[in-house]
Scaffold this motif. Structure first.
Motif, PDB file in Angstrom:
ATOM      1  N   GLU A  10       4.342  -2.471  -4.523  1.00  0.00           N
ATOM      2  CA  GLU A  10       3.069  -2.008  -5.017  1.00  0.00           C
ATOM      3  C   GLU A  10       2.105  -2.914  -5.392  1.00  0.00           C
ATOM      4  O   GLU A  10       2.610  -4.096  -6.419  1.00  0.00           O
ATOM      5  N   ASP A  11       0.868  -2.884  -5.203  1.00  0.00           N
ATOM      6  CA  ASP A  11      -0.022  -4.114  -5.773  1.00  0.00           C
ATOM      7  C   ASP A  11      -0.742  -3.839  -7.014  1.00  0.00           C
ATOM      8  O   ASP A  11      -1.220  -4.632  -7.777  1.00  0.00           O
ATOM      9  N   ASP A  54       4.040   1.514  -1.272  1.00  0.00           N
ATOM     10  CA  ASP A  54       2.725   1.706  -1.301  1.00  0.00           C
ATOM     11  C   ASP A  54       1.995   1.393  -0.033  1.00  0.00           C
ATOM     12  O   ASP A  54       2.558   0.551   0.458  1.00  0.00           O
ATOM     13  N   GLY A  56      -1.428   1.123   0.609  1.00  0.00           N
ATOM     14  CA  GLY A  56      -2.513   0.681   0.281  1.00  0.00           C
ATOM     15  C   GLY A  56      -2.361  -0.744  -0.256  1.00  0.00           C
ATOM     16  O   GLY A  56      -2.467  -0.855  -1.515  1.00  0.00           O
ATOM     17  N   LYS A 103       0.520  10.175  -4.898  1.00  0.00           N
ATOM     18  CA  LYS A 103       0.062   9.758  -6.551  1.00  0.00           C
ATOM     19  C   LYS A 103      -0.801  10.963  -6.664  1.00  0.00           C
ATOM     20  O   LYS A 103      -1.727  11.235  -6.100  1.00  0.00           O
TER      21      LYS A 103
HETATM   22 CA    CA Z   1      -2.330  -0.018  -3.497  1.00  0.00          CA
END
Ligand code: CA
Length: 243
Positions: A10-11, A54, A56, A103
């Motif tokens: 996850e960024d 995630d 993205g 989310k």
């Molecule tokens: Ca993301």
């Protein structure tokens, strides 16, 4: 003490912290990666039991990460994404993800999905060593050698197509299978007509194994996406653990 290791990809720092704090609170060991490249590196180095991914990411698309991991590993992957369209879920599942969470998600839901994935991971390991010829889930039993299926000790009278469908769901227990995945595996092709036939075969199969149409115990529908076989005995265990 939990010996399972979870890789969190996850960024977004607040979301990553929410997930890792939740894991820490529940005594899980975890690794964290902030982009696709480091996710691949961590996954290949530490061989985690479950990956929370995630879609993205700043460098690689999460779908690419799934495809790459699937070239060498069957580790359960739960996609956690802001993309809520059915087509995005289907793409992730068809690329090899096991499950998805949209989310914003609740911590309780994350933990529930994680428990399913961890059991799947454990089951895969024991299956690899045992190479089972009999499948059992609650009152459902499949003897792959004789090609017979039973419900609560009674033999089920399934058509060859229903039996094929049941075996495919059983072999992927805990995992959401898309319409495309199922039709490709059962018919060897996938077009709209196959999906319509799939619904019909699924309805007749369910009539034979479920006690009522409103309370599916074995096969869960993901509307617009596909189907999943649920683990029955472990659901009971889970309820007991809560007492
Ligand atoms: Ca993301």
């Amino acid at each position: 003490m939990n010996k399972m290791v979870i890789l969190v990809v996850e960024d977004d720092a607040p979301v990553r912290n929410l997930i890792t704090t939740t894991l820490k609170t529940h005594d899980y060991k975890y690794l964290a990666a902030v982009n696709g490249e480091s996710a691949l590196m961590e996954a290949s180095t530490y061989n985690p039991d479950v990956i929370l991914l995630d879609l993205g990411l700043p460098d690689l698309d999460g779908i690419e990460v799934i495809k790459k991991i699937r070239t060498w590993s069957e580790t359960p992957i739960i996609v956690i994404s802001a993309r809520s369209e059915d087509s995005d879920k289907i793409e992730a599942l068809d690329s090899g993800a096991d499950d998805y969470l949209t989310k914003p998600f609740s911590v309780e839901e994350l933990l529930a999905r994680l428990r399913v994935a961890l059991r799947h991971s454990e089951a895969m390991k024991s299956e690899l060593s045992a190479n089972q010829s009999v499948f059992e889930n609650g009152g459902l039993k499949i003897d792959y050698v004789s090609g017979c299926a039973f419900l609560n000790g009674e033999e089920l009278h399934l058509t060859p197509m229903e039996y094929k469908l049941l075996c495919l769901l059983a072999k992927n227990i805990g995992r959401v299978l898309t319409h495309t995945y199922i039709t490709k595996n059962v018919w060897g092709s996938s077009w709209d007509g196959d999906v319509a036939s799939l619904r019909v075969f699924m309805a007749t199969l369910r009539k034979k194994i479920e006690s009522g149409p409103d309370a599916p115990k074995y096969i869960q529908t993901h509307v617009g996406v596909g189907y999943r076989m649920l683990k029955v005995e472990e659901n009971i265990k889970e309820i007991r653990e809560d007492f």
